[in-house]
Design a protein around this motif. Structure first.
Motif, PDB file in Angstrom:
ATOM      1  N   VAL A 190      58.480  55.461  44.803  1.00  0.00           N
ATOM      2  CA  VAL A 190      58.101  54.479  44.034  1.00  0.00           C
ATOM      3  C   VAL A 190      56.543  54.129  44.501  1.00  0.00           C
ATOM      4  O   VAL A 190      56.009  54.115  45.530  1.00  0.00           O
ATOM      5  N   GLU A 191      55.881  54.118  43.208  1.00  0.00           N
ATOM      6  CA  GLU A 191      54.387  53.975  43.304  1.00  0.00           C
ATOM      7  C   GLU A 191      53.819  52.593  42.480  1.00  0.00           C
ATOM      8  O   GLU A 191      53.382  52.973  41.471  1.00  0.00           O
ATOM      9  N   PRO A 192      53.791  51.610  42.989  1.00  0.00           N
ATOM     10  CA  PRO A 192      53.329  50.204  42.322  1.00  0.00           C
ATOM     11  C   PRO A 192      51.669  50.395  42.255  1.00  0.00           C
ATOM     12  O   PRO A 192      51.141  51.072  43.239  1.00  0.00           O
ATOM     13  N   HIS A 193      51.221  49.745  41.410  1.00  0.00           N
ATOM     14  CA  HIS A 193      49.784  49.813  41.342  1.00  0.00           C
ATOM     15  C   HIS A 193      49.615  48.609  40.391  1.00  0.00           C
ATOM     16  O   HIS A 193      50.109  47.895  39.566  1.00  0.00           O
ATOM     17  N   ALA A 194      48.246  48.110  40.682  1.00  0.00           N
ATOM     18  CA  ALA A 194      47.508  46.945  40.354  1.00  0.00           C
ATOM     19  C   ALA A 194      46.262  47.084  39.853  1.00  0.00           C
ATOM     20  O   ALA A 194      45.405  47.479  41.078  1.00  0.00           O
ATOM     21  N   ASP A 195      45.512  46.789  38.869  1.00  0.00           N
ATOM     22  CA  ASP A 195      44.199  47.064  38.487  1.00  0.00           C
ATOM     23  C   ASP A 195      43.738  45.636  37.985  1.00  0.00           C
ATOM     24  O   ASP A 195      44.615  45.138  37.186  1.00  0.00           O
ATOM     25  N   PHE A 196      42.325  45.327  38.202  1.00  0.00           N
ATOM     26  CA  PHE A 196      41.713  44.045  37.758  1.00  0.00           C
ATOM     27  C   PHE A 196      40.315  44.479  37.491  1.00  0.00           C
ATOM     28  O   PHE A 196      39.547  45.131  38.213  1.00  0.00           O
ATOM     29  N   SER A 197      39.897  44.202  36.379  1.00  0.00           N
ATOM     30  CA  SER A 197      38.266  44.390  35.937  1.00  0.00           C
ATOM     31  C   SER A 197      37.950  43.430  35.083  1.00  0.00           C
ATOM     32  O   SER A 197      38.518  42.884  34.306  1.00  0.00           O
TER      33      SER A 197
END
Length: 434
Positions: free
Chosen positions: A285-292
């Motif tokens: 399981v590879e959760p990810h979160a990006d903000f820009s």
């Protein structure tokens, strides 16, 4: 009578191809997909395309292309694949020198035709861009400050010109109703006149563009965190007041954000399903979160788009929340077991700010360059299922919250028959706004 040539060559330091076809005398009709027939009266018709790449000394390479088509509908009538799917025809010289993490490039590009030869380019953007020349200098992942920072740099200096075709939709067999639907212009109006009426410049412009990005990867426990900041300056030798009323010829852009991801895995040795060729399971399981967030000193819509990755940029904030699941298993007989990815579903939920252009019917998100994002809030999911060593199923779906509809979905299958023969079938459904 017709005469054709397909020539491919591959030598240790060069490779390329030469394709061409010639109709000596054509007095028949082109019949193309629900459009009016296009008559020909004894014309000589055809096309020729050359693509050549030469690997030179000192990590340099030279690429040469040349292409010419006799008329607007020749490719659609006789070589539909070239019209709809091939690389856009151009006449160009490209030289690149690349060493380690940097590269220098030279490009001179024009079009020998006074019309758009390929249908995707005709549909969008509807014109080609001549570059005489463009110089580029690039750096990729250059380490700084004892590897604490990573530097990316793109620099271009261009002399360029937008070129629209001087043909009209009627010359391609479009009726007035079809032309208004597809191009928004009467069938007898040339594409060049249509762009002139919109104020799109057809003069040559000088442009300098420089983008720099710094990344500072760190590890917080099991979480990988990559804060980044990017700055870009783009300057032109003249403004675009006739196009948009914008009298500024300098644009500054800044982007800042953070990318985070982690990986969790578990192995289950008790799973054994011979019917599905599944022996043991490892779930990753590879959760990810990006903000820009991206800001511009000039509205992106105020500049004509010479290059989509320079002028066609978005602004505002973007949030991407997603997770990638990978189920691995072991296949092969005793003593020759190997690990393969059995199923891989990947999902993303993207939120865009109010400044984003949400009129695009097919939204897209690009994690490595958030300013390339298109559309508004949307959900995207992909799936790969390796049913066996020789058969796999793929699919994806995009739901657009702005249009409240499934914007596009695909499902397909791949079958490997032998090491030299693979077949693929796909069904796609694409729904623009109505």
């Amino acid at each position: 009578a017709g005469l054709g040539l397909n020539l491919d060559y591959d030598r240790p330091t060069m490779f390329g191809n030469l394709d061409g076809y010639l109709l000596v005398h054509d007095d028949a009709e082109d019949q193309i997909a629900n459009r009016r027939d296009v008559d020909h009266d004894g014309e000589t018709r055809g096309f020729i395309q050359l693509q050549h790449r030469h690997l030179l000394r000192d990590n340099r390479e030279l690429s040469i292309e040349a292409a010419y088509v006799s008329d607007e509908t020749f490719l659609e009538e006789f070589f539909r694949g070239e019209a709809d799917q091939s690389k856009p025809f151009e006449t160009s010289v490209y030289v690149k020198k690349q060493e380690e993490d940097w590269a220098f490039s030279f490009l001179a590009k024009t079009d020998l035709n006074d019309f758009i030869a390929q249908t995707p380019t005709l549909q969008a953007p509807g014109y080609t861009v001549e570059k005489l020349p463009e110089l580029g200098y690039f750096r990729v992942a250059t380490p700084l400050w004892d590897d604490r920072l990573t530097w990316y740099s793109e620099n271009r200096f261009s002399r360029m010109r937008i070129r629209a075709g001087d043909d009209a939709p009627a010359e391609r067999g479009f009726t007035t109703a079809q032309s208004m639907l597809n191009f928004g212009i009467p069938a007898t109006t040339t594409f060049e006149d249509a762009f002139d009426a919109l104020g799109v410049p057809d003069d040559s412009y000088l442009r300098g563009d420089s983008r720099h990005e710094l990344q500072a990867p760190v590890k917080l426990g099991d979480i990988d965190v990559v804060p980044f900041v990017a700055g870009r300056v783009t300057a032109y030798d003249d403004n675009f007041e006739e196009f948009s009323g914008e009298d500024d010829n300098l644009r500054l852009q800044g982007t800042a954000g953070v990318r985070t991801n982690m990986s969790i895995s578990k192995v289950d040795d008790t799973v054994d399903i011979p019917m599905l060729d599944v022996h043991r399971i490892r779930h990753i399981v590879e959760p990810h979160a990006d903000f820009s967030i991206t800001g511009n000193t000039v509205n992106p819509e105020d500049f004509p788009v010479f290059d989509a990755d320079v002028e066609g940029l978005s602004e505002g904030y973007t949030i991407n929340l997603g997770v990638r699941n990978t189920w691995q298993t072991q296949r092969g007989g005793p003593g020759r077991r190997r690990t393969v990815a059995w199923t891989t579903p990947d999902t993303d939920f993207i939120l865009r700010g109010d400044d984003a252009d949400d009129t695009t019917p097919l939204p897209r998100y690009f994690g490595y360059r958030p300013e390339y994002a298109r559309g508004g809030d949307h959900f995207h999911s992909r799936l790969l299922w390796a049913v066996s060593d020789n058969f796999a199923v793929t699919g994806d779906v995009t739901y657009d919250f702005e249009g409240s509809q499934v914007a596009t979905w695909h499902i397909g299958g791949t079958m490997r028959h032998t090491d030299r023969l693979t077949s693929f079938i796909e069904y796609a459904d694409i729904r623009p706004y109505v």
